[in-house]
Scaffold this motif. Structure first.
Motif, short mmCIF file in Angstrom:
data_model
loop_
_atom_site.label_atom_id
_atom_site.label_comp_id
_atom_site.label_asym_id
_atom_site.label_seq_id
_atom_site.Cartn_x
_atom_site.Cartn_y
_atom_site.Cartn_z
N PHE A 1 0.88 -1.24 -0.05
CA PHE A 1 -0.04 0.06 0.09
C PHE A 1 0.73 1.34 -0.07
O PHE A 1 0.17 2.33 0.20
N LEU B 1 -0.76 4.87 -0.39
CA LEU B 1 -0.31 5.85 0.73
C LEU B 1 0.43 7.11 0.19
O LEU B 1 0.08 8.13 0.72
N TYR B 2 1.21 7.05 -0.78
CA TYR B 2 2.10 8.35 -0.94
C TYR B 2 0.99 9.34 -1.83
O TYR B 2 1.29 10.63 -1.39
N GLU C 1 -2.06 9.36 -1.13
CA GLU C 1 -2.92 10.07 0.11
C GLU C 1 -1.99 10.94 0.63
O GLU C 1 -2.93 12.29 0.97
N MET C 2 -1.12 10.90 0.93
CA MET C 2 -0.14 11.86 1.83
C MET C 2 0.02 13.03 0.98
O MET C 2 0.12 14.37 1.40
N PRO D 1 1.27 7.15 9.44
CA PRO D 1 1.14 5.72 8.93
C PRO D 1 1.88 4.61 9.82
O PRO D 1 1.27 3.51 10.01
N ILE E 1 9.00 3.56 4.50
CA ILE E 1 8.12 4.55 4.50
C ILE E 1 8.78 6.07 4.71
O ILE E 1 8.45 7.02 3.64
#
Length: 277
Positions: A123, A127-128, A130-131, A146, A214
């Motif tokens: 994910f 996630l990238y 979304e951030m 996260p 991350i």
């Protein structure tokens, strides 16, 4: 006769096995320490050869080359809120799953278990984006939030399992006395859960400190990068300077070892809690 002679043999054999396992575990780290204080010429003499004198300047070179003066403090800034928030939220959710009844309890627990099994690689790209949509790229929040979310499933399952090992008589007595849920959690459960919470905090500290993917994907500004990313600066530049490379590795893992040595008794107590119930 033969039975009496076998009694001391079993503990002796067990001790020999434990000493052998300890030797196998510690030797690589001792070699890492030894290599980190050698010169390049000393390294060519062999892995077990002692240097003429310790070259502590390797640590200074590694500290400057890996930008550890910035990354070290960034790791501390990230680790503290991740561990604190994950333990606190895991305590609340663990209490709910251990003692309370609510709709879809089993389904939610299964979802948490499934979330613990999903690797970050699955994910990291969504996630990238979304951030980036939230404007959190290149911030501490991009690394902290996260990792808190990733830690909650394990924290919940770990603490819920530990709570179920607590003596039921104490909790039943508190309920009969009219104690509320928050009072039971704060005055009864939390004091009894200190060993398990310490063990969980140590696990989370190690995982968060070593987290590489991350911070690598969500942060490309040196001002917010964490300690493991410092090893990237050694790629290519110090592949032939093994002492400086190993000195950088020692700097990265030293806080983990020191933390474990300080809290090892609580760690072992947390792992064995409930084993003799």
């Amino acid at each position: 006769m033969s039975r009496k002679s076998n009694i001391p043999a079993a503990p002796l054999f067990l001790r020999l096995v434990l000493w052998l396992l300890a030797f196998v575990t510690i030797t690589p780290f001792l070699l890492l320490l030894l290599t980190s204080i050698k010169s390049k010429a000393d390294v060519l003499q062999g892995a077990f050869a002692l240097p003429a004198y310790p070259h502590f300047e390797n640590y200074l070179d590694a500290w400057n080359a890996g930008h550890f003066n910035i990354y070290f403090w960034n790791s501390i800034i990230v680790v503290i809120p991740v561990v604190a928030a994950s333990v606190f939220l895991g305590l609340l959710t663990g209490f709910a799953f251990a003692y309370l009844s609510f709709p879809l309890r089993r389904t939610l627990f299964a979802i948490l278990t499934l979330g613990m099994m999903v690797p970050a690689e699955a994910f990291i790209i969504p996630l990238y984006y979304e951030m980036r949509y939230l404007g959190l790229i290149n911030t501490y929040a991009a690394v902290i939030v996260p990792q808190i979310a990733m830690s909650i499933p394990f924290s919940t399952i770990f603490l819920a399992s530990a709570m179920q090992q607590l003596p039921e008589e104490i909790l039943e007595a508190a309920v009969l006395d009219g104690a509320g849920r928050f009072y039971i959690l704060r005055k009864i459960v939390v004091p009894l859960m200190v060993p398990a919470m310490s063990t969980l905090a140590l696990f989370l500290f190690i995982w968060t400190w070593n987290e590489f993917l991350i911070p690598f994907i969500l942060v490309n500004d040196d001002a917010y990068r964490t300690l493991p990313l410092g090893m990237l600066f050694f790629q290519g530049r110090y592949t032939v300077n093994t002492p400086v490379l190993t000195a950088g590795a020692v700097i990265v893992i030293a806080p983990l070892i020191l933390t474990y040595l300080v809290f090892q008794r609580r760690f072992i107590a947390g792992l064995t809690a409930g084993a003799t119930k």
